[in-house]
Design a protein around this motif. Structure first.
Motif, PDB file in Angstrom:
ATOM      1  N   SER A 116     -31.652 -33.048  -8.161  1.00  0.00           N
ATOM      2  CA  SER A 116     -30.672 -33.582  -7.393  1.00  0.00           C
ATOM      3  C   SER A 116     -29.896 -34.733  -8.198  1.00  0.00           C
ATOM      4  CB  SER A 116     -30.988 -34.329  -5.964  1.00  0.00           C
ATOM      5  OG  SER A 116     -32.083 -33.654  -5.381  1.00  0.00           O
ATOM      6  N   MET A 117     -30.747 -35.655  -8.792  1.00  0.00           N
ATOM      7  CA  MET A 117     -30.005 -36.461  -9.532  1.00  0.00           C
ATOM      8  C   MET A 117     -29.467 -36.081 -10.636  1.00  0.00           C
ATOM      9  SD  MET A 117     -32.630 -39.449 -11.703  1.00  0.00           S
ATOM     10  CE  MET A 117     -33.627 -38.091 -12.740  1.00  0.00           C
ATOM     11  N   ILE A 118     -29.918 -35.175 -11.306  1.00  0.00           N
ATOM     12  CA  ILE A 118     -29.324 -34.386 -12.523  1.00  0.00           C
ATOM     13  C   ILE A 118     -28.138 -33.863 -12.258  1.00  0.00           C
ATOM     14  CG2 ILE A 118     -29.513 -32.443 -14.227  1.00  0.00           C
ATOM     15  CD1 ILE A 118     -32.668 -33.190 -14.166  1.00  0.00           C
ATOM     16  N   GLN A 119     -27.897 -33.287 -11.050  1.00  0.00           N
ATOM     17  CA  GLN A 119     -26.896 -32.481 -10.528  1.00  0.00           C
ATOM     18  C   GLN A 119     -25.804 -33.345 -10.143  1.00  0.00           C
ATOM     19  OE1 GLN A 119     -28.258 -29.652  -7.820  1.00  0.00           O
ATOM     20  NE2 GLN A 119     -28.283 -28.109  -9.310  1.00  0.00           N
ATOM     21  N   SER A 120     -26.231 -35.078  -9.632  1.00  0.00           N
ATOM     22  CA  SER A 120     -25.250 -35.811  -9.387  1.00  0.00           C
ATOM     23  C   SER A 120     -24.507 -36.524 -10.455  1.00  0.00           C
ATOM     24  CB  SER A 120     -26.087 -36.735  -8.356  1.00  0.00           C
ATOM     25  OG  SER A 120     -26.383 -36.483  -7.151  1.00  0.00           O
ATOM     26  N   ALA A 121     -25.255 -36.526 -11.607  1.00  0.00           N
ATOM     27  CA  ALA A 121     -24.701 -37.238 -12.750  1.00  0.00           C
ATOM     28  C   ALA A 121     -23.667 -36.536 -13.403  1.00  0.00           C
ATOM     29  CB  ALA A 121     -26.045 -37.504 -13.690  1.00  0.00           C
ATOM     30  N   ASN A 122     -22.704 -37.356 -14.115  1.00  0.00           N
ATOM     31  CA  ASN A 122     -21.749 -36.696 -14.872  1.00  0.00           C
ATOM     32  C   ASN A 122     -22.185 -35.619 -15.926  1.00  0.00           C
ATOM     33  OD1 ASN A 122     -20.501 -39.845 -14.463  1.00  0.00           O
ATOM     34  ND2 ASN A 122     -19.090 -38.158 -14.131  1.00  0.00           N
ATOM     35  N   VAL A 123     -23.444 -36.059 -16.397  1.00  0.00           N
ATOM     36  CA  VAL A 123     -24.118 -35.208 -17.494  1.00  0.00           C
ATOM     37  C   VAL A 123     -25.742 -35.436 -17.224  1.00  0.00           C
ATOM     38  CG1 VAL A 123     -24.935 -35.030 -19.860  1.00  0.00           C
ATOM     39  CG2 VAL A 123     -22.701 -36.041 -19.441  1.00  0.00           C
ATOM     40  N   GLY A 124     -26.225 -34.015 -16.814  1.00  0.00           N
ATOM     41  CA  GLY A 124     -27.577 -33.854 -16.660  1.00  0.00           C
ATOM     42  C   GLY A 124     -28.250 -33.336 -17.766  1.00  0.00           C
ATOM     43  N   VAL A 125     -29.514 -34.210 -18.020  1.00  0.00           N
ATOM     44  CA  VAL A 125     -30.228 -33.580 -18.998  1.00  0.00           C
ATOM     45  C   VAL A 125     -31.816 -33.051 -18.621  1.00  0.00           C
ATOM     46  CG1 VAL A 125     -31.395 -33.917 -21.459  1.00  0.00           C
ATOM     47  CG2 VAL A 125     -29.074 -34.969 -20.746  1.00  0.00           C
ATOM     48  N   GLY A 126     -32.222 -31.967 -18.676  1.00  0.00           N
ATOM     49  CA  GLY A 126     -33.360 -31.508 -18.284  1.00  0.00           C
ATOM     50  C   GLY A 126     -34.527 -31.282 -19.282  1.00  0.00           C
ATOM     51  N   ILE A 127     -35.590 -31.796 -19.243  1.00  0.00           N
ATOM     52  CA  ILE A 127     -36.775 -31.713 -20.143  1.00  0.00           C
ATOM     53  C   ILE A 127     -37.620 -30.492 -19.822  1.00  0.00           C
ATOM     54  CG2 ILE A 127     -38.419 -32.547 -21.377  1.00  0.00           C
ATOM     55  CD1 ILE A 127     -37.071 -35.549 -20.805  1.00  0.00           C
ATOM     56  N   GLN A 128     -37.729 -29.580 -20.672  1.00  0.00           N
ATOM     57  CA  GLN A 128     -38.799 -28.379 -20.296  1.00  0.00           C
ATOM     58  C   GLN A 128     -40.059 -29.054 -20.683  1.00  0.00           C
ATOM     59  OE1 GLN A 128     -37.650 -25.109 -22.775  1.00  0.00           O
ATOM     60  NE2 GLN A 128     -35.604 -25.410 -22.318  1.00  0.00           N
ATOM     61  N   GLY A 129     -40.929 -28.758 -19.842  1.00  0.00           N
ATOM     62  CA  GLY A 129     -42.367 -29.229 -20.316  1.00  0.00           C
ATOM     63  C   GLY A 129     -43.437 -28.850 -19.082  1.00  0.00           C
ATOM     64  N   ARG A 130     -44.388 -29.743 -19.020  1.00  0.00           N
ATOM     65  CA  ARG A 130     -45.361 -29.676 -18.228  1.00  0.00           C
ATOM     66  C   ARG A 130     -44.923 -29.481 -16.572  1.00  0.00           C
ATOM     67  NH1 ARG A 130     -48.976 -34.527 -20.176  1.00  0.00           N
ATOM     68  NH2 ARG A 130     -47.019 -35.540 -19.585  1.00  0.00           N
ATOM     69  N   GLU A 131     -43.760 -30.364 -16.368  1.00  0.00           N
ATOM     70  CA  GLU A 131     -43.283 -30.342 -14.533  1.00  0.00           C
ATOM     71  C   GLU A 131     -42.601 -28.987 -14.516  1.00  0.00           C
ATOM     72  OE1 GLU A 131     -43.614 -32.724 -12.568  1.00  0.00           O
ATOM     73  OE2 GLU A 131     -44.789 -33.874 -13.899  1.00  0.00           O
ATOM     74  N   GLY A 132     -42.453 -27.880 -15.496  1.00  0.00           N
ATOM     75  CA  GLY A 132     -41.899 -26.832 -15.385  1.00  0.00           C
ATOM     76  C   GLY A 132     -40.318 -26.637 -15.871  1.00  0.00           C
ATOM     77  N   LEU A 133     -39.429 -25.710 -15.255  1.00  0.00           N
ATOM     78  CA  LEU A 133     -38.135 -25.594 -15.895  1.00  0.00           C
ATOM     79  C   LEU A 133     -37.021 -25.834 -14.795  1.00  0.00           C
ATOM     80  CD1 LEU A 133     -38.612 -22.032 -17.916  1.00  0.00           C
ATOM     81  CD2 LEU A 133     -38.773 -24.279 -18.645  1.00  0.00           C
ATOM     82  N   GLN A 134     -37.464 -26.244 -13.770  1.00  0.00           N
ATOM     83  CA  GLN A 134     -36.555 -26.481 -12.491  1.00  0.00           C
ATOM     84  C   GLN A 134     -35.361 -27.463 -13.081  1.00  0.00           C
ATOM     85  OE1 GLN A 134     -39.340 -27.516  -9.479  1.00  0.00           O
ATOM     86  NE2 GLN A 134     -38.375 -25.924  -8.141  1.00  0.00           N
ATOM     87  N   ALA A 135     -35.693 -28.606 -13.588  1.00  0.00           N
ATOM     88  CA  ALA A 135     -34.810 -29.736 -14.046  1.00  0.00           C
ATOM     89  C   ALA A 135     -33.970 -29.190 -15.478  1.00  0.00           C
ATOM     90  CB  ALA A 135     -35.489 -30.735 -14.538  1.00  0.00           C
ATOM     91  N   SER A 136     -34.762 -28.449 -16.151  1.00  0.00           N
ATOM     92  CA  SER A 136     -33.997 -27.751 -17.235  1.00  0.00           C
ATOM     93  C   SER A 136     -32.780 -26.858 -16.812  1.00  0.00           C
ATOM     94  CB  SER A 136     -34.956 -27.207 -18.136  1.00  0.00           C
ATOM     95  OG  SER A 136     -34.402 -26.445 -19.343  1.00  0.00           O
ATOM     96  N   ARG A 137     -33.215 -26.068 -15.887  1.00  0.00           N
ATOM     97  CA  ARG A 137     -32.172 -24.924 -15.174  1.00  0.00           C
ATOM     98  C   ARG A 137     -31.233 -25.356 -14.568  1.00  0.00           C
ATOM     99  NH1 ARG A 137     -37.086 -21.065 -13.369  1.00  0.00           N
ATOM    100  NH2 ARG A 137     -37.339 -19.754 -15.454  1.00  0.00           N
TER     101      ARG A 137
END
Length: 186
Positions: free
Chosen positions: A156-177
């Motif tokens: 939600s934070m990533i989608q609220s920002a003007n620019v969202g950056v997701g890091i792929q890693g141990r937490e999975g791919l949700q943020a990245s996608r």
């Protein structure tokens, strides 16, 4: 009583290499960095120190969970001493306190104005929605916001920002996608 000590275990979640220098470079460029985390208070402070968000010579002000009038008084007192030119004042607020602040327009505006002038802002023990709400709070001032996260709780934070950056890693791919830009963890 009558127990025998067998051992102790510790867990360390280290910062990725280069994080402190990246934050330093962002700050040198005049970019404000806020940390919005679900981590507990003491962990957030340690992370803030290790990545140089918190200055060793600066003042750290905690906004305490209290009745509304006391919280307003506390924020007004902090606001009086915050000098954006010195860059030494930092504030930290926990999720339950932030919830009270965000629920009232006057408190939200006071918090926003004070926080925007601080060297560092750390919001800890916050929910995914609170992360998004804080990003929106800053974004509504006309500032360009960028949010970086590595887990589903950051979407939600990533989608609220003007620019969202997701890091792929141990937490999975949700943020990245969910992000505008995706990077791999180092």
């Amino acid at each position: 009583v009558d127990m025998e000590f067998l051992g102790i275990t510790g867990v360390e979640d280290k910062l990725q290499e280069g994080v402190p220098s990246a934050i330093y470079k962002l700050r040198t460029a005049g970019i404000k960095v806020w940390m919005l985390t679900g981590d507990k208070y003491s962990t957030a402070i340690q992370i803030g120190k290790s990545c140089h968000l918190l200055s060793h010579e600066g003042s750290l002000h905690t906004i305490h969970n209290a009745p509304e009038s006391e919280m307003v008084d506390e924020m007004v007192e902090i606001d009086k001493i915050v000098d954006p030119k010195t860059g030494t004042h930092s504030i930290i607020v926990e999720g339950p306190t932030l919830a009270k602040i965000l629920a009232k327009t006057d408190m939200k505006e006071l918090f926003r104005d004070m926080a925007m002038r601080c060297h560092t802002v750390i919001c800890c023990r916050v929910t995914p929605q609170q992360k998004a709400d804080v990003v929106e709070l800053v974004k509504n001032t006309g500032k360009v916001t960028l949010a970086i996260g590595d887990g589903g709780n950051d979407v939600s934070m990533i989608q609220s920002a003007n620019v969202g950056v997701g890091i792929q890693g141990r937490e999975g791919l949700q943020a990245s996608r969910a992000s505008d830009f995706s990077i791999g963890s180092m």
